[in-house]
Design a protein around this motif. Sequence first.
Motif, PDB file in Angstrom:
ATOM      1  N   ASP A   1      38.078  13.974  31.736  1.00 25.95           N
ATOM      2  CA  ASP A   1      38.850  14.439  32.673  1.00 25.95           C
ATOM      3  C   ASP A   1      38.424  16.199  32.591  1.00 25.95           C
ATOM      4  O   ASP A   1      38.763  17.034  33.315  1.00 25.95           O
ATOM      5  N   LEU A   2      38.304  16.698  31.335  1.00 23.51           N
ATOM      6  CA  LEU A   2      37.841  17.939  31.060  1.00 23.51           C
ATOM      7  C   LEU A   2      36.549  18.267  31.752  1.00 23.51           C
ATOM      8  O   LEU A   2      36.594  19.307  32.377  1.00 23.51           O
ATOM      9  N   ALA A   3      35.472  17.339  31.438  1.00 20.31           N
ATOM     10  CA  ALA A   3      34.188  17.540  32.104  1.00 20.31           C
ATOM     11  C   ALA A   3      33.971  17.652  33.609  1.00 20.31           C
ATOM     12  O   ALA A   3      33.425  18.155  34.341  1.00 20.31           O
TER      13      ALA A   3
ATOM     14  N   ARG B   1      40.260  30.012  32.618  1.00 19.47           N
ATOM     15  CA  ARG B   1      40.598  30.420  31.377  1.00 19.47           C
ATOM     16  C   ARG B   1      41.270  29.326  30.613  1.00 19.47           C
ATOM     17  O   ARG B   1      42.156  29.762  29.778  1.00 19.47           O
ATOM     18  N   LYS B   2      41.256  28.272  31.047  1.00 19.66           N
ATOM     19  CA  LYS B   2      42.309  27.161  30.251  1.00 19.66           C
ATOM     20  C   LYS B   2      41.542  26.278  29.328  1.00 19.66           C
ATOM     21  O   LYS B   2      42.140  25.442  28.802  1.00 19.66           O
ATOM     22  N   LEU B   3      40.071  26.207  29.835  1.00 18.52           N
ATOM     23  CA  LEU B   3      39.354  25.158  28.914  1.00 18.52           C
ATOM     24  C   LEU B   3      39.849  25.213  27.250  1.00 18.52           C
ATOM     25  O   LEU B   3      39.948  24.148  26.661  1.00 18.52           O
ATOM     26  N   ARG B   4      39.417  26.236  26.733  1.00 18.98           N
ATOM     27  CA  ARG B   4      39.653  26.360  25.348  1.00 18.98           C
ATOM     28  C   ARG B   4      41.024  25.935  24.900  1.00 18.98           C
ATOM     29  O   ARG B   4      40.991  25.416  23.956  1.00 18.98           O
ATOM     30  N   ASP B   5      42.079  26.290  25.649  1.00 16.48           N
ATOM     31  CA  ASP B   5      43.534  25.610  25.168  1.00 16.48           C
ATOM     32  C   ASP B   5      43.565  24.468  25.322  1.00 16.48           C
ATOM     33  O   ASP B   5      44.099  23.647  24.451  1.00 16.48           O
ATOM     34  N   LEU B   6      42.812  23.655  26.385  1.00 19.61           N
ATOM     35  CA  LEU B   6      42.988  22.273  26.456  1.00 19.61           C
ATOM     36  C   LEU B   6      42.210  21.624  25.343  1.00 19.61           C
ATOM     37  O   LEU B   6      42.408  20.444  24.770  1.00 19.61           O
ATOM     38  N   VAL B   7      41.019  22.216  24.793  1.00 21.94           N
ATOM     39  CA  VAL B   7      40.232  21.648  23.863  1.00 21.94           C
ATOM     40  C   VAL B   7      41.119  21.752  22.614  1.00 21.94           C
ATOM     41  O   VAL B   7      40.822  20.699  21.914  1.00 21.94           O
ATOM     42  N   HIS B   8      41.691  22.741  22.407  1.00 23.43           N
ATOM     43  CA  HIS B   8      42.431  22.763  21.316  1.00 23.43           C
ATOM     44  C   HIS B   8      43.600  21.923  20.935  1.00 23.43           C
ATOM     45  O   HIS B   8      44.111  21.358  20.013  1.00 23.43           O
ATOM     46  N   LYS B   9      43.870  21.137  22.124  1.00 29.51           N
ATOM     47  CA  LYS B   9      44.958  20.081  22.361  1.00 29.51           C
ATOM     48  C   LYS B   9      44.249  18.631  22.236  1.00 29.51           C
ATOM     49  O   LYS B   9      45.107  17.528  22.369  1.00 29.51           O
ATOM     50  N   MET B  10      43.042  18.649  22.194  1.00 24.53           N
ATOM     51  CA  MET B  10      42.161  17.398  22.182  1.00 24.53           C
ATOM     52  C   MET B  10      42.498  16.590  21.070  1.00 24.53           C
ATOM     53  O   MET B  10      42.365  17.034  19.920  1.00 24.53           O
ATOM     54  N   PRO B  11      42.590  15.246  21.151  1.00 31.10           N
ATOM     55  CA  PRO B  11      42.709  14.435  19.817  1.00 31.10           C
ATOM     56  C   PRO B  11      41.266  14.120  19.378  1.00 31.10           C
ATOM     57  O   PRO B  11      40.122  14.364  20.145  1.00 31.10           O
TER      58      PRO B  11
ATOM     59  N   MET C   1      29.629  23.837  25.996  1.00 27.78           N
ATOM     60  CA  MET C   1      29.004  24.980  26.566  1.00 27.78           C
ATOM     61  C   MET C   1      30.056  25.760  27.241  1.00 27.78           C
ATOM     62  O   MET C   1      30.160  27.026  27.000  1.00 27.78           O
ATOM     63  N   GLY C   2      30.869  25.313  27.892  1.00 28.04           N
ATOM     64  CA  GLY C   2      32.225  26.072  28.563  1.00 28.04           C
ATOM     65  C   GLY C   2      33.051  26.348  27.477  1.00 28.04           C
ATOM     66  O   GLY C   2      33.451  27.668  27.899  1.00 28.04           O
TER      67      GLY C   2
END
Length: 409
Positions: free
Chosen positions: A42-44, A54-64, A89-90
């Motif tokens: 979903d992210l990729a 500028r939303k990627l970092r926040d979503l990565v922080h919520k990843m299991p 990289m993102g």
Amino acid sequence: METNYRETLQADFDAFDISEELGFILEEPLTHLPDYYRVWLDLANNLAHLIESRKLRDLVHKMPVLSPHLLSNHRELRLAHLALGFICMGYVWQEGQHEPAQILPKALAWPYWLISRRLGLPPILTYADSVLANWKLKDPTGDMEIGNMDLIFSFPGGESCRGFFMVSLLVEMAGSSGITGALEVMHAVKISDLIGIQKGLIKVTQSLRKMKETFQLMHNHVEPNAFHGTLRIFVSGWRDNPMLPRGLLYEGVSNEPILLSGGSAAQSSAIQCFDALLCIQHEGETGAFLTRMRDYMPPAHRQLIETLSVCPSLRDFITTCSSSDLCQAYNSCVSALVDLRSYHLNTVAKYVLVPGNRAISMGCPLRGVGTALNTTGTGGSDLMVFLKSVRNTTQRALILERPTTSRET
């Protein structure tokens, strides 16, 4: 005899994980993983939008933190490595050159590290990922040509991003027959088969010329400012990079930052195979850099380069066998590689140096890489010095005093 020859070549294709039609390109890459890994895809799949918003970092922080144990075969592992590489990289470069991430969160770092170990690749986006394993056909029944192909994952940069990776892929595909030719030469040298050597070298030469011709598509599909100002930072690594001088800390993996190079054409197994076949030996820092780039290749591809490197010297064989035909075939091959490298050098000037200098003169308005890598390759090399060095070393491999005796037929 023909049957034995085909069997020998097929054994090489299997041992070195090569496709006769596609060379080192991964055949039929997957685009889906088991549903357990949906968050990664979903992210990729939405990466360009998530970076730009500028939303990627926040979503990565919520990843299991997911375990890679459900990835059961090579193609699944390659897709997972590709997806996590793009996300990585993102994540690092979302905010551009001035705010790179210093730490890769465990939910990204830990599975990425484990998958990388299983593949024998480093935990960073490599050329083998972004070029060799990042393609799909729009029409599965159609041909592998640029109008019928698309990327699996993409960075910001629109058509220029797609064009950069697609043209690089097509250049690799043009090199596939040359890989077969290199194998033919390798076996012919072992039995002193002069006609076999000449035929194989002609095949390599034709392939190198086709690679250069295909490379010219870059100008039709990639806009220099989009490449330099938007895309290039996302293939930059964290070794010999002034933006991340200490490297990147992989949380849950290491207590110290890790230094890894970004994707680079120096990671092309095809070009290094041709160097090894033609006995072109790069010395000093250039040679050390190219040897280190082999660590970023799939192990089977790396093994072919090393196998060609330890074979009996083709150049020595040709200089001692007094065949002007063979000498001419060898020199044509070297010249074709020189031409390809010269063209690459000029293309780099157009896509890196010119827009980089323009950015400096305009006060560096670009959000992305800006001036930080103006003279440095994404793999960390001193760009023009490196490219001129490999080109000039290739040129010196030419056999200048040609034998006068023609091959007996």
